[in-house]
Design an enzyme around this catalytic site. Structure first.
Site, PDB file in Angstrom:
ATOM      1  N   LYS A  44       0.878  -1.178   0.167  1.00  0.00           N
ATOM      2  CA  LYS A  44      -0.248  -0.310   0.397  1.00  0.00           C
ATOM      3  C   LYS A  44       1.233   1.003  -0.205  1.00  0.00           C
ATOM      4  O   LYS A  44       2.543   0.813   0.648  1.00  0.00           O
ATOM      5  CB  LYS A  44      -1.223   0.189   1.369  1.00  0.00           C
ATOM      6  N   CYS A 129      -2.637  10.212  -6.603  1.00  0.00           N
ATOM      7  CA  CYS A 129      -4.193   9.481  -5.946  1.00  0.00           C
ATOM      8  C   CYS A 129      -4.521  10.660  -6.225  1.00  0.00           C
ATOM      9  O   CYS A 129      -4.180  11.891  -5.616  1.00  0.00           O
ATOM     10  CB  CYS A 129      -3.095   9.379  -4.329  1.00  0.00           C
TER      11      CYS A 129
HETATM   12  C1  LIG Z   1      -2.411   6.565  -2.953  1.00  0.00           C
HETATM   13  C2  LIG Z   1      -3.802   6.609  -3.200  1.00  0.00           C
HETATM   14  C3  LIG Z   1      -4.466   6.416  -3.475  1.00  0.00           C
HETATM   15  C4  LIG Z   1      -6.167   5.860  -3.208  1.00  0.00           C
HETATM   16  C5  LIG Z   1      -6.000   5.702  -1.914  1.00  0.00           C
HETATM   17  O1  LIG Z   1      -5.822   5.436  -1.257  1.00  0.00           O
HETATM   18  O2  LIG Z   1      -7.857   6.964  -1.612  1.00  0.00           O
HETATM   19  N1  LIG Z   1      -7.403   5.630  -3.941  1.00  0.00           N
HETATM   20  C6  LIG Z   1      -6.825   4.910  -5.949  1.00  0.00           C
HETATM   21  O3  LIG Z   1      -7.472   4.945  -6.589  1.00  0.00           O
HETATM   22  N2  LIG Z   1      -5.380   5.291  -5.950  1.00  0.00           N
HETATM   23  C7  LIG Z   1      -4.491   6.323  -5.162  1.00  0.00           C
HETATM   24  O4  LIG Z   1      -2.784   6.245  -5.326  1.00  0.00           O
END
Ligand SMILES: C=Cc1c(C(=O)O)[nH]c(=O)[nH]c1=O
Length: 310
Positions: A44, A129
């Site tokens: 993550k 993000c």
């Molecule tokens: C790193 C946060 C990301 C997130 C998130 O943590 O909301 N959701 C995504 O679809 N892509 C991201 O890069």
């Protein structure tokens, strides 16, 4: 047939990885991917400090994919740094550390720590993000990207990949590739979710997720044509030594085949992995193998980047 692939001298038994963010937040999550049929694992995306993320409901699986506004919940940089170092000392070199600072300064802080650490695996800098309230996606600010890469490569000499948002205008491919080609970037990973979609439940007349009034990143089938175009667009423009990871809309061996036709060296699976879990890696490996046998291909290089046009 072989599904072996390599990025910057690091070999992967097969080209299938999870996408950052999907079932990869805890040591248990990460170990379950590492010990599955997946060729590797991505953490993550880490921020400097641990984060709870946005309010729930913040992700919804849909018939054609998913929408999420997680808000970067994660256990913090030190947690994932410790994990990748432990995996490395246990002999794993197919673990990618993803980082997504809340600011360029945070990106630099984390990359400096990585530079001084004993980690010599792949690092993925997430520039895309879409769900941190008030934070723009760095990947859409070309000047900021150029500035940041300039700062990074004054000190960073390990393997760095860039996770990019989807682009929708060919001049954006031109501009972004021209910036990236100036730096010793190891790979580009296209695409992250398609930012700020809106999914509605017409029965209750309500947006299906809570954060940001229901605006969130789209993944799954919604994303595949855009993902393929971004993989192909960057493959055609980036220097050959900069490799490609294809992410977006993969839920079958044929989807992987299409990403490789566009130029992908490795692929990452998000939405479909979220709904199916680690068995997906075995299923998709089998499906891709059957396709390669059917078409007479022995290795990925036999068809990588060989998309034909009319
Ligand atoms: C790193 C946060 C990301 C997130 C998130 O943590 O909301 N959701 C995504 O679809 N892509 C991201 O890069």
């Amino acid at each position: 047939v072989s599904m072996q692939a390599e990025i910057a001298g690091i070999s992967f038994d097969n080209l299938l990885l999870n996408a950052a963010g999907i079932r990869c937040s805890t040591v248990q999550d990460l170990n379950s991917i590492l010990t599955s049929e997946a060729g590797g694992v991505v953490t993550k995306s880490a921020t400097v400090e641990e984060r709870a993320g946005n309010e729930s409901p913040r992700m919804r699986a849909l018939p054609l994919g998913s929408i999420n506004s997680m808000g970067l919940p994660n256990h913090g940089f030190d947690y994932y740094m410790a994990y990748v170092l432990k995996a490395q000392s246990a002999g794993y070199n197919n673990v990618i550390l993803s980082v997504a600072g809340l600011s360029p300064a945070d990106d630099l802080l984390m990359l400096r720590e990585i530079q001084q650490s004993g980690f010599d695996g792949l690092v993925e800098l997430n520039l895309s993000c879409p769900n941190v309230k008030g934070k723009p996606q760095v990947g859409y600010d070309f000047a900021a990207v150029e500035q940041l890469l300039g700062e990074i490569f004054k000190f960073f000499d390990k393997r760095l990949g860039l996770k990019l948002p989807p682009y929708f205008d060919l001049t954006q491919f031109d501009e972004m590739a021209a910036i990236i080609n100036q730096y010793p970037v190891t790979y580009v990973n296209s695409i992250n979710s398609i930012g700020n979609g809106l999914v509605i439940d017409p029965v209750t007349e309500t947006a299906v997720i809570k954060p940001k009034g229901g605006f969130g990143g789209l993944g799954g089938e919604y994303a595949k044509p855009t993902a393929l175009a971004n993989v192909r667009g960057f493959r055609q423009r980036l220097k050959p030594e900069i490799q490609m990871i294809g992410t977006g809309g993969i839920k079958s061996g044929m989807d992987v085949f299409e990403h490789v036709l566009c130029g992908a060296d490795l692929v990452q699976i998000g939405t479909a992995f979220g709904s199916e879990g680690t068995p997906i890696f075995d299923r998709i490996s089998q499906e891709l193998q059957d396709i390669m046998i059917e078409k007479g291909y022995r290795r990925l290089a036999d068809f990588r980047g060989k998309l034909k046009t009319l």
